[in-house]
Design a protein around this motif. Sequence first.
Motif, PDB file in Angstrom:
ATOM      1  N   ALA A 115       1.192  -1.915  -0.016  1.00 17.93           N
ATOM      2  CA  ALA A 115       0.334   0.088  -0.296  1.00 17.93           C
ATOM      3  C   ALA A 115       0.715   1.062  -0.060  1.00 17.93           C
ATOM      4  CB  ALA A 115      -0.998   0.253   1.413  1.00 17.93           C
ATOM      5  N   LEU A 116       2.040   1.212   0.571  1.00 16.24           N
ATOM      6  CA  LEU A 116       2.670   2.302   1.353  1.00 16.24           C
ATOM      7  C   LEU A 116       3.115   2.358  -0.627  1.00 16.24           C
ATOM      8  CD1 LEU A 116       4.914   1.851   4.096  1.00 16.24           C
ATOM      9  CD2 LEU A 116       3.035   4.243   3.732  1.00 16.24           C
TER      10      LEU A 116
ATOM     11  N   ILE B   5       0.469   4.379  -2.942  1.00 12.79           N
ATOM     12  CA  ILE B   5       0.399   5.252  -2.669  1.00 12.79           C
ATOM     13  C   ILE B   5       1.536   6.069  -3.753  1.00 12.79           C
ATOM     14  CG2 ILE B   5      -0.008   7.088  -0.782  1.00 12.79           C
ATOM     15  CD1 ILE B   5      -1.567   4.848   0.460  1.00 12.79           C
TER      16      ILE B   5
ATOM     17  N   GLY C 103       1.077   8.871  -6.417  1.00 14.40           N
ATOM     18  CA  GLY C 103       1.701  10.331  -5.857  1.00 14.40           C
ATOM     19  C   GLY C 103       2.164  11.707  -6.737  1.00 14.40           C
TER      20      GLY C 103
ATOM     21  N   MET D 147       5.190  12.015  -1.757  1.00 14.79           N
ATOM     22  CA  MET D 147       5.477  10.624  -2.167  1.00 14.79           C
ATOM     23  C   MET D 147       6.357  10.129  -1.919  1.00 14.79           C
ATOM     24  SD  MET D 147       1.902  10.741  -2.621  1.00 14.79           S
ATOM     25  CE  MET D 147       1.739  11.256  -0.984  1.00 14.79           C
TER      26      MET D 147
END
Length: 87
Positions: A10-11, A14, A18, A31
């Motif tokens: 997920a990191l 994202i 981003g 980001m």
Amino acid sequence: MEIVSIIAMALMLIGAFGIIFLKKPLDKVIMFSILDAGFVLVLVLFKYLDVAMFAALADPLSTLVFILAIVKIKEIRENKLNSGDIQ
């Protein structure tokens, strides 16, 4: 699947989305840092601890270089606007 691997993916997702979709350069640096956190976590999960240690040490330096480059580019653009080279 472990919860830690889900958090790492997920990191990274994202951070990647981003970087692609945000417009401001400093937001992109933030980001990038989030993406780096997920990447280091994946390296630790796959037990590449030596590579993870190097990445953890090199990430703040690369972030600092990105921030310095953004400041320098902004300064150059302002100087060109003030001198009249760009209309």
